[in-house]
Design a protein around this motif. Structure first.
Motif, short mmCIF file in Angstrom:
data_model
loop_
_atom_site.label_atom_id
_atom_site.label_comp_id
_atom_site.label_asym_id
_atom_site.label_seq_id
_atom_site.Cartn_x
_atom_site.Cartn_y
_atom_site.Cartn_z
N VAL A 262 -11.43 26.56 -13.34
CA VAL A 262 -10.93 27.91 -13.62
C VAL A 262 -11.52 28.33 -14.96
N ARG A 263 -12.26 29.39 -14.96
CA ARG A 263 -13.04 29.77 -16.14
C ARG A 263 -12.28 30.73 -17.06
N LYS A 264 -12.60 30.58 -18.34
CA LYS A 264 -12.25 31.52 -19.40
C LYS A 264 -10.77 31.83 -19.47
N THR A 265 -9.96 30.77 -19.57
CA THR A 265 -8.53 30.96 -19.76
C THR A 265 -7.92 29.68 -20.31
N ARG A 266 -6.88 29.84 -21.09
CA ARG A 266 -6.13 28.69 -21.59
C ARG A 266 -4.91 28.40 -20.73
N ASN A 267 -4.68 29.22 -19.72
CA ASN A 267 -3.57 29.02 -18.80
C ASN A 267 -4.09 29.05 -17.37
N PRO A 268 -4.88 28.04 -16.98
CA PRO A 268 -5.47 28.07 -15.64
C PRO A 268 -4.45 27.77 -14.56
N ARG A 269 -4.59 28.42 -13.43
CA ARG A 269 -3.74 28.16 -12.27
C ARG A 269 -4.59 27.44 -11.23
N PHE A 270 -4.24 26.17 -10.94
CA PHE A 270 -5.04 25.35 -10.04
C PHE A 270 -4.51 25.40 -8.60
N CYS A 271 -3.22 25.10 -8.42
CA CYS A 271 -2.61 25.05 -7.08
C CYS A 271 -3.40 24.11 -6.17
N LYS A 272 -3.54 22.86 -6.61
CA LYS A 272 -4.30 21.86 -5.87
C LYS A 272 -3.40 20.68 -5.50
N ILE A 273 -3.75 20.07 -4.33
CA ILE A 273 -3.03 18.89 -3.84
C ILE A 273 -4.05 17.77 -3.63
N TYR A 274 -3.72 16.55 -4.13
CA TYR A 274 -4.63 15.40 -4.02
C TYR A 274 -3.87 14.24 -3.36
N ASN A 275 -4.51 13.63 -2.38
CA ASN A 275 -3.96 12.47 -1.67
C ASN A 275 -4.90 11.28 -1.85
N PHE A 276 -4.36 10.15 -2.27
CA PHE A 276 -5.16 8.93 -2.32
C PHE A 276 -4.23 7.72 -2.27
N GLU A 277 -4.79 6.60 -1.89
CA GLU A 277 -4.02 5.37 -1.70
C GLU A 277 -4.23 4.43 -2.88
N ARG B 66 0.84 -1.19 0.00
CA ARG B 66 0.00 0.00 0.00
C ARG B 66 0.88 1.25 0.00
N VAL B 67 0.57 2.15 -0.87
CA VAL B 67 1.34 3.40 -0.96
C VAL B 67 0.38 4.58 -0.96
N LEU B 68 0.92 5.73 -0.57
CA LEU B 68 0.19 7.00 -0.59
C LEU B 68 0.74 7.85 -1.72
N ILE B 69 -0.13 8.29 -2.60
CA ILE B 69 0.26 9.14 -3.72
C ILE B 69 -0.23 10.56 -3.44
N ARG B 70 0.70 11.48 -3.44
CA ARG B 70 0.36 12.90 -3.23
C ARG B 70 0.71 13.65 -4.52
N THR B 71 -0.32 14.15 -5.17
CA THR B 71 -0.15 14.80 -6.47
C THR B 71 -0.35 16.30 -6.33
N TYR B 72 0.63 17.07 -6.82
CA TYR B 72 0.57 18.53 -6.83
C TYR B 72 0.28 18.98 -8.26
N CYS B 73 -0.84 19.64 -8.48
CA CYS B 73 -1.20 20.19 -9.79
C CYS B 73 -1.15 21.71 -9.70
N LEU B 74 -0.22 22.31 -10.44
CA LEU B 74 -0.01 23.76 -10.35
C LEU B 74 -0.82 24.53 -11.38
N GLU B 75 -0.52 24.34 -12.65
CA GLU B 75 -1.21 25.12 -13.67
C GLU B 75 -1.12 24.45 -15.03
N GLY B 76 -2.04 24.83 -15.90
CA GLY B 76 -2.01 24.39 -17.28
C GLY B 76 -1.44 25.48 -18.17
N ILE B 77 -0.78 25.06 -19.25
CA ILE B 77 -0.12 26.01 -20.15
C ILE B 77 -0.62 25.76 -21.57
#
Length: 569
Positions: free
Chosen positions: A75-90, A31-42
């Motif tokens: 994130v609305r109305k942009t082709r370069n969205p900034r998310f700054c989200k963190i997701y944790n799941f096993e 069993r492992v914990l995956i922590r994903t950091y999503c910053l932005e789309g370009i």
């Protein structure tokens, strides 16, 4: 050519025989914990038939049976969205090894269905088993506090020992004070990596010396450094064609009840800022004449006014009027103050709105206009300066050229004139750009221009100003008033020096002469003036005639008496 055979024999657990792959993880499910950091789309691709070159993107993650559809990251109305989200799941290895990170366009079809923009896939098992340890990349410094706090579940010394065992290298030898490490015959000293010791004295921020030297050794051995992955997104409908990129990274840990704290990737809050623009002078402004001048060498007088408008403001601020400015040379000495919110990370000005805050480039527009809109409803010239990438102003007005303006192209008539005369327009040898947010203050001359219907920019003058940016707290410590109003400080602005063009006594006489000259009785006036001059000369002669005769008699008698005296002698 190899000819042989391979045979595998089972070894008893208590056997003393060395195992070749002793460092390989057990084959049991883990069993492992995956922590994903999503910053932005370009530069995300926009494939929606109902949207005009923009996306409403949100994140979706999937591994095995687990699915995270985070519409809250929209994130609305942009082709370069900034998310700054963190997701944790096993997840469990090796059962589910492929992590899929997708971006979807919200309500991208006429049926209000979401549409896949692109996805990227990551092999979790491959990373977990890699000898270079990409499961959690190494930071450049070992810190136990601050924004770059150590986020791995193992200490650098533990990682170094594990790496040596896996590579068959003898375990490292550390000095008692932890400032020196010997490994594989190589000697490493903490002084080689930390040249300024005074920067590493804070024990609340920096960890123990042995952990710091172990981390430096790991980096020298080529383990994965801390970095942000720029992953291409692909859509199965268009295989092999990138649909944009996603800035992200993953940390993988063995499952534990208390995993390490995640890194804080929240974007910084907008900072309250204040912009102060002092317009000093303008020069060589090409104006519009209300009536064509009779004499081409006559001075042109206009009532000039300077204006300043910051992005997001509905109306421009106006200075006092320079009455009867001569030949486009005006002096204002006027301070404009603009207050705004600035996001340093995005280099954008945040303008509050009812539905969603709007973001703009930090642009201030300065222009020179006529105080009478009936003469010229449009400005004589303007310049838009991006404070985040502003051309450095010229020290003197003669070094101010249109080449300083980004995107400037010479008009066709200018190129034809240069070709005909063989003389090229003088241009600055080097154009440098600066960020006023870093420089804090800049002073100089900038060209003002107009854009004609053909799309080319034409210089119509120059403007001298000082631009200064500061935070709200700094502005409170260094107060200043609008214009030259109180408090006239930081800096103090003097009254402008202007050439006077109105002389009431002289104006009345000049008007009388103009009236006489344009009158139909001009010949009579001329004859009268000549008669008055002759009469004055004659009267002066008659009044001085007796005096002149007496002076003549005195001179004659003095000559006669002198002659008699000389004879008697």
């Amino acid at each position: 050519v190899y000819k042989g055979s391979f045979r595998i024999y089972e070894v008893e657990p208590d056997s003393d025989k060395p195992l070749i792959y002793s460092s390989v993880p057990p084959s049991k499910p883990l069993r492992v914990l995956i922590r994903t950091y999503c910053l932005e789309g370009i530069d995300l691709a926009c494939n929606s038939p109902i949207k005009d070159r923009y996306c409403d993107a949100y994140i979706q993650l999937e591994i095995g049976p687990k699915l995270i559809k985070d519409v809250g990251s929209l994130v609305r109305k942009t082709r370069n969205p900034r998310f700054c989200k963190i997701y944790n799941f096993e997840t469990t290895l090796p059962n589910y090894v492929e992590l899929s990170v997708s971006l979807y366009d919200f309500e991208a079809t006429e049926e209000k269905r979401d549409k896949l923009i692109g996805e990227t896939k990551i092999d979790i098992e491959d990373r977990f088993l890699s000898i270079k340890r990409p499961i959690c990349s190494l930071t450049d410094r070992y810190m136990i506090g601050g924004p770059h706090k150590w986020r791995d579940f193992m200490l650098p010394t533990q990682i170094l020992d594990e790496y040596c065992v896996a590579m068959g290298i003898p375990l490292p030898s550390l000095s008692s004070d932890g400032t020196m490490c010997i490994i594989a015959g190589e000697r490493y000293s903490l002084d080689e990596f930390e040249k300024y010791k005074e920067n590493f004295e804070d024990k609340k921020v920096w960890g123990e010396p042995k952990e710091r030297i172990a981390l430096y050794v790991l980096l020298e051995m080529g383990l994965i450094r801390d970095h942000v992955e720029k992953r291409n997104l692909y859509n199965p409908v268009l295989p092999g064609v990138s649909q944009g990129r996603l800035l992200m990274w993953c940390d993988i840990f063995p499952y534990m009840e208390k995993p390490p704290e995640p890194m804080n990737i929240d974007p910084p809050l907008p900072v309250d800022m204040e912009l102060r623009v002092i317009v000093y002078d303008c020069a060589k402004v090409i104006t519009v004449e209300e009536e064509p001048p009779v004499d081409k060498y006559a001075d042109c007088l206009h009532d000039l006014v300077s204006k300043s408008q910051f992005v997001g403001e509905k109306e421009a601020d106006v200075s006092e009027i320079h009455v009867r400015a001569i030949n486009g040379y005006g002096s204002f000495n006027w301070r404009f103050i603009h207050k705004f919110k600035y996001a340093y990370l995005e280099r954008k000005v945040i303008v509050p709105d009812e539905i969603e805050d709007k973001k703009y480039d930090p642009i201030v527009t300065l222009n020179i206009s006529d105080a009478d809109p009936s003469i010229s409803p449009l400005p004589y010239g303007s310049v838009a300066l991006n404070l985040a990438n502003c051309p450095r102003g010229a020290k003197i007005p003669w070094d101010c050229h249109m080449a300083m303006i980004e995107g400037y192209k010479k008009p066709p008539e200018v190129l034809e004139e240069e070709k005909r005369t063989g003389k090229k327009e003088k241009e600055p040898s080097k154009i440098t750009y600066l960020s006023v947010f870093k420089k804090k203050k800049t002073l100089g001359w900038w060209p003002i221009y107009i854009t004609k219907p053909n799309g080319y920019m034409y210089q119509t003058g120059m403007i001298a100003c000082e631009i200064e940016v500061m935070t709200k707290a700094q502005a409170e410590k260094r107060p200043a008033g609008t214009g030259r109003g109180p408090p006239n400080l930081n800096p103090k602005i003097d009254e402008p020096i202007r050439i006077p063009t109105r002389f009431p006594q002289l104006d009345s006489k000049v008007k009388m002469v103009k009236f006489i000259w344009k009158s139909p009785n001009k010949p009579k006036f001329i004859l009268g003036i000549i008669a008055n001059l002759l009469g004055g000369m004659l009267a002066g002669f008659l009044l001085n005639a007796s005096t002149m005769v007496q002076d003549l008699i005195k001179s004659l008698t003095s000559d006669v008496s002198g002659a008699v005296n000389s004879t008697g002698v």
